[in-house]
Write an enzyme that holds these catalytic residues in place. Structure first.
Site, PDB file in Angstrom:
ATOM      1  N   HIS A 134       0.652  -1.260  -0.119  1.00 46.08           N
ATOM      2  CA  HIS A 134      -0.084   0.074  -0.113  1.00 46.08           C
ATOM      3  C   HIS A 134       0.734   1.241   0.029  1.00 46.08           C
ATOM      4  CE1 HIS A 134       0.635  -0.367   4.255  1.00 46.08           C
ATOM      5  NE2 HIS A 134       0.305   1.140   4.456  1.00 46.08           N
ATOM      6  N   ASP A 164       0.172  -7.549   1.417  1.00 44.51           N
ATOM      7  CA  ASP A 164       0.901  -6.173   1.637  1.00 44.51           C
ATOM      8  C   ASP A 164       2.098  -6.339   1.623  1.00 44.51           C
ATOM      9  OD1 ASP A 164       0.306  -3.566   1.801  1.00 44.51           O
ATOM     10  OD2 ASP A 164       0.248  -3.253   3.924  1.00 44.51           O
ATOM     11  N   GLY A 233       3.132   6.446   7.921  1.00 42.56           N
ATOM     12  CA  GLY A 233       4.789   6.668   7.587  1.00 42.56           C
ATOM     13  C   GLY A 233       5.578   5.565   7.988  1.00 42.56           C
ATOM     14  N   ASN A 234       5.175   4.922   9.107  1.00 46.90           N
ATOM     15  CA  ASN A 234       5.789   3.882   9.660  1.00 46.90           C
ATOM     16  C   ASN A 234       5.698   2.569   8.590  1.00 46.90           C
ATOM     17  OD1 ASN A 234       5.727   5.118  12.941  1.00 46.90           O
ATOM     18  ND2 ASN A 234       7.423   4.086  12.174  1.00 46.90           N
ATOM     19  N   SER A 235       4.545   2.352   7.970  1.00 43.99           N
ATOM     20  CA  SER A 235       4.290   1.396   7.143  1.00 43.99           C
ATOM     21  C   SER A 235       5.596   0.896   6.253  1.00 43.99           C
ATOM     22  CB  SER A 235       3.112   1.599   6.184  1.00 43.99           C
ATOM     23  OG  SER A 235       2.083   1.985   6.976  1.00 43.99           O
ATOM     24  N   GLY A 291     -11.106 -23.970  -4.698  1.00 50.18           N
ATOM     25  CA  GLY A 291     -12.708 -23.655  -4.862  1.00 50.18           C
ATOM     26  C   GLY A 291     -13.756 -24.028  -3.885  1.00 50.18           C
ATOM     27  N   VAL A 292     -13.594 -23.705  -2.697  1.00 46.81           N
ATOM     28  CA  VAL A 292     -14.594 -24.062  -1.514  1.00 46.81           C
ATOM     29  C   VAL A 292     -14.665 -22.677  -0.710  1.00 46.81           C
ATOM     30  CG1 VAL A 292     -13.870 -26.414  -1.247  1.00 46.81           C
ATOM     31  CG2 VAL A 292     -12.729 -24.682  -0.100  1.00 46.81           C
ATOM     32  N   ILE A 294     -15.634 -21.475   3.006  1.00 48.51           N
ATOM     33  CA  ILE A 294     -15.422 -22.202   4.126  1.00 48.51           C
ATOM     34  C   ILE A 294     -15.915 -21.355   5.400  1.00 48.51           C
ATOM     35  CG2 ILE A 294     -13.662 -23.629   3.463  1.00 48.51           C
ATOM     36  CD1 ILE A 294     -11.771 -21.780   4.817  1.00 48.51           C
TER      37      ILE A 294
END
Length: 494
Positions: A134, A164, A233-235, A291-292, A294
């Site tokens: 991001h 991410d 800003g820490n991301s 393809g389930v 859950i």
């Protein structure tokens, strides 16, 4: 008579008496016993200065820019100074006549404007840098600043929104790369440190402890929870243990105000490296899918199907034509193992399947009607999310009954065209779902295939199945939605 003394002197006297009393008391015990009692008090707070010196040079500041068209003077044929003259005196700005050839008109220029600020850390000496997806999402230009103030334009190697994680590359060599730690050795209560650029303040150091591990906040990642101060800003910055090793990427905070509230989340570094390796090789991440749809296995569900404890992943739906469908997985199955690895909770399944190479043959262990079954399955590759719209034939008027209405349902027969389109031999269409039906997840357009394990090819079958169902218990409903066959449980009102 004891004289009255001021409070301050009286307090000093009490302190003196306490000291004398303590000395007298200690004289009654051996010296080594007193030392043993005071030993636990020798612990001191950690000193992070050496860690900052060690890891700080490996942390970078990341700024992103986006190109915005400059409209100043566009379509007017005049420069900015002339435009300012018209604006200042409130005069209408003349426009370029329509007959002016397009190639002669001044074209709007693109300007790079600041978009955001984040952090990152150097993975390799030759310039590969890890950050959050991001941070660099939709950026037209990425600028990386090192602690020695050198600035580089970076190339986005690849990013993965699901985890991410992103990798960017700068053209440099001899860079100070971080050391990677072992997340398995991480303990709750352990001291950790973060370095980043909160609010653009470069190389800011904060510290705290590990609050929890394996926090379920995403489909593919169990996060590390800390109380380290993390802000915008820490991301993308590193989470560092006391050995100077990176054990996570600071990614998210829990906040009601938008600021730090004592709960931060970091992506475990082992998961991030697995993703970054694929990004560096192909620029994308390839994941498996079966393809389930859950859900969690609650104690109530476990008791109803005969499981000894609440574990595994309950299959709510099976996509038509998917690997699970071809392998024989059915709605209502509980998946207990994938390739021999236990599924303790439903979130374990997408992680295990997602980390499996598409095309691999695996084994699913499912619990069905009181017994375990092993099903061979070929893992497919996950596809981008898409929404499929289907047309419905609504010529018939809704037909309801007291039994259906008691569950909040209005149902009708399927037309011949609908049966042909859906490739079904029968079923009843939901025209309205409220109350118990809505709470169970049913909605208009669903096709009910069975009620309480009784096949419902028609409205008559549906009514008979409802009449025989035990209203004191939850009622299972098997239904079709698009290409998916799913399971819902209705709780009739009492």
């Amino acid at each position: 008579m004891m004289p009255i003394v001021p409070w301050k002197k009286s307090l000093n006297a009490w302190v003196l008496l306490a000291a004398v009393g303590s000395a007298s008391a200690l004289s009654l015990f051996p010296t080594h016993a007193a030392q043993a009692q005071s030993a636990p008090m020798q612990r001191t707070l950690p000193d992070f200065t050496d860690l900052v010196d060690q890891v700080g040079p490996s942390v970078v500041n990341i700024r992103t820019l986006e190109k915005v068209s400059s409209r100043a003077g566009a379509g007017t044929g005049m420069d900015e100074d002339m435009l300012e003259f018209f604006r200042r005196f409130g005069l209408p700005v003349p426009q370029v006549p329509r007959q002016t050839p397009k190639q002669q008109r001044p074209q709007p220029e693109e300007e790079a404007q600041p978009r955001g600020v984040g952090s990152g850390f150097i993975l390799t000496p030759d310039g590969f840098i890890m950050t959050n997806a991001h941070v660099v999402e939709d950026a037209d230009e990425v600028l990386v600043t090192l602690t020695d103030k050198r600035e580089f334009k970076a190339r986005i190697v690849g990013s993965d929104k699901r985890t991410d994680v992103a990798v960017v590359k700068i053209e440099a060599s001899g860079l100070p790369a971080v050391k990677l730690g072992d997340v398995a050795r991480l303990r709750v209560g352990e001291w950790v440190m973060a370095i980043g650029s909160p609010f653009g303040l470069e190389n800011t150091v904060t510290a705290g402890i590990v609050s929890a591990k394996q926090r379920e906040t995403g489909d593919y990642l169990p996060f590390i929870q800390t109380d380290v101060a993390i802000n915008p800003g820490n991301s993308g910055g590193p989470l560092i243990n006391m050995r100077g090793e990176v054990i996570g990427i600071n990614s998210q905070i829990y906040s009601r105000s938008g600021g730090f509230m004592g709960i931060s989340f970091a992506i475990p570094i082992d998961e991030a490296i697995r993703v970054s390796d694929q990004l560096r090789v192909s620029g994308r991440v390839s994941r498996g899918r079966i393809g389930v749809q859950i859900d969690q296995v609650t104690k109530e569900v476990a008791d109803s199907v005969g499981l000894s404890k609440a574990q595994g992943a309950l299959v709510r739906g099976v996509e038509s034509g998917s690997p699970a469908d071809k392998a024989g997985v059915e709605p209502g199955d509980v998946i207990l193992r994938f390739d021999g690895k236990p599924i303790e909770k439903s979130a374990d399944l997408p992680r295990l399947v997602g980390n499996t190479k598409p095309g691999s043959r695996s084994t699913l262990t499912v619990f069905r009607r009181g017994a375990n079954r092993d099903l061979a399955i070929t893992v497919a590759e996950i596809e981008p999310d898409s929404v499929a719209a289907r047309k419905s034939d609504r010529d018939d008027k809704p037909r309801s009954s007291s039994a259906a209405q008691s569950l909040g349902l209005v149902v009708t027969e399927l037309t011949a065209a609908q049966k042909k389109e859906l490739k079904l031999k029968g079923g009843v269409r939901v025209d309205a779902a409220t109350e118990a039906a809505a709470r169970a997840g049913l909605r208009e357009g669903d096709v009910i295939l069975s009620v309480a394990n009784v096949e419902t090819l028609s409205v008559k079958d549906f009514e008979q199945a409802l009449a025989k169902a035990d209203r004191s218990k939850v009622i299972s409903v098997l239904f079709r939605r698009g290409d998916w066959t799913q399971l819902a449980t209705l709780r009739p009102a009492r």
